[in-house]
Design an enzyme around this catalytic site. Structure first.
Site, short mmCIF file in Angstrom:
data_model
loop_
_atom_site.label_atom_id
_atom_site.label_comp_id
_atom_site.label_asym_id
_atom_site.label_seq_id
_atom_site.Cartn_x
_atom_site.Cartn_y
_atom_site.Cartn_z
N LYS A 113 -4.54 1.71 -9.85
CA LYS A 113 -4.42 0.84 -8.68
C LYS A 113 -5.74 0.89 -7.92
CE LYS A 113 -1.81 2.00 -4.91
NZ LYS A 113 -2.84 2.12 -3.86
N GLU A 150 -7.92 -0.99 -4.37
CA GLU A 150 -7.75 -1.73 -3.12
C GLU A 150 -8.76 -2.87 -3.02
OE1 GLU A 150 -8.01 1.05 0.14
OE2 GLU A 150 -6.39 2.30 -0.65
N GLU A 209 0.56 -3.59 1.93
CA GLU A 209 0.79 -2.51 2.89
C GLU A 209 0.59 -3.00 4.32
OE1 GLU A 209 -1.20 1.18 2.04
OE2 GLU A 209 -0.64 2.06 3.97
O1 KIV Z 1 -1.97 6.36 -1.91
C1 KIV Z 1 -0.84 5.90 -1.63
O2 KIV Z 1 0.12 6.64 -1.37
C2 KIV Z 1 -0.67 4.46 -1.60
C3 KIV Z 1 0.64 3.90 -1.15
C4 KIV Z 1 0.76 3.99 0.32
C5 KIV Z 1 0.87 2.54 -1.64
O3 KIV Z 1 -1.57 3.75 -1.91
#
Ligand code: KIV
Length: 285
Positions: free
Chosen positions: A113, A115, A182
């Protein structure tokens, strides 16, 4: 439901039963999440704040993340393991990003993931080209805490909401299999969810997303300090743990722990040879 969850499975869940994602940072929390039947385990860079005691998520490195991904992967969960790419691991060049993502995949992640929106499209494409599934993350992106000026709700005005929608479309177009939203208004999350062809997974984004994510320590109440409005606590583990450790401390101080039954013993023969005594009076077995 013995089959492993995969990025394509998650992608195909758009509009169906809501996806369930929680964070986990080690083997025991991964087992808790998996035994509960979640779909996705996120090894989030929130580990920096939740577990490692930092004030923001900027403090963790690829090696830190790989360490935690490895621990989660060794629990062999059925859930899809998604690893957060930490700050600066995908900002310098696409080659650097692919190399860093590969470290996380080799540690046990089946997806990463990252950002950001349109600014990250090239990186997303490069990762997808390297056969690494990518989850996007829009709205409040904690790695941008300094640029955003703090942790606050995003996309509250028309222009920002439209920009977020454009970002989501761009991420989906670049090949992201899902997108975390988020801290955005419910209406914006609903609009994005309606408009993009991949699942949205909300945290502080209302109930209309295709799935929800919470930090495990928040939902368990293991983290009991501040709680944003969107956190629902389903347990009181911090209070339970303090009570348990206090009971242990009380027993130790009162010499009520350990009992004789919780002790190992010599055989009668060795006791005789050593000239010591069994504590027969308190023996229970
Ligand atoms: O790092 C994390 O816990 C996150 C979540 C808040 C989606 O990115």
């Amino acid at each position: 439901m013995a089959q492993h969850v995969t990025a394509p499975t998650v992608r195909a869940a758009k509009g169906g039963t809501p996806l369930v994602m929680v964070t986990a940072y080690d083997a025991p929390t991964a087992r808790i999440a998996d035994d509960a039947g979640v779909d996705i385990i996120l090894v989030g860079d929130s580990v920096a704040m939740v577990v490692l005691g930092h004030d923001d998520t900027l403090q963790v490195t690829v090696d830190d993340m790989a360490h935690h991904v490895g621990a989660v992967a060794r629990a062999r969960p059925r859930a899809l393991i998604v690893a957060d790419m930490p700050w600066l691991s995908y900002h310098l060049s696409t080659e650097d990003a692919v190399r860093n993502a590969a470290v996380l995949v080799r540690a046990g992640a089946a997806a990463v993931k990252l950002e950001g929106g349109r600014a990250r499209v090239d990186v997303v494409r490069a990762l997808v080209d390297a056969q690494i599934p990518v989850m996007g993350h829009l709205g409040l992106t904690p790695q941008s805490v300094h640029a955003l000026g703090g942790y606050r709700v995003q996309a509250q005005q028309t222009e920002a909401a439209t920009a977020l929608l454009d970002d989501a479309r761009a991420l989906a177009g670049a090949g992201c299999f899902a997108i975390v939203l988020e801290c955005v208004p419910r209406e914006v999350a609903a609009l994005v969810t309606r408009e993009v062809p991949v699942p949205t997974i909300g945290i502080g984004a209302g109930p209309d997303c295709d799935g929800q994510v919470l930090v495990l320590h928040d939902l368990l109440g293991l983290e009991d300090r501040i709680a944003p409005k969107f956190v629902r606590r389903y347990g009181t583990l911090k209070a339970d743990a303090v009570a348990a450790v206090s009971a242990y401390a009380g027993d130790v101080r009162a010499r009520a722990f350990p009992s004789d039954a919780e002790s190992y013993h010599l055989s009668d023969e060795v006791v005789a040879a050593l000239g010591v005594a069994h504590d027969v009076e308190s023996r229970t077995a």
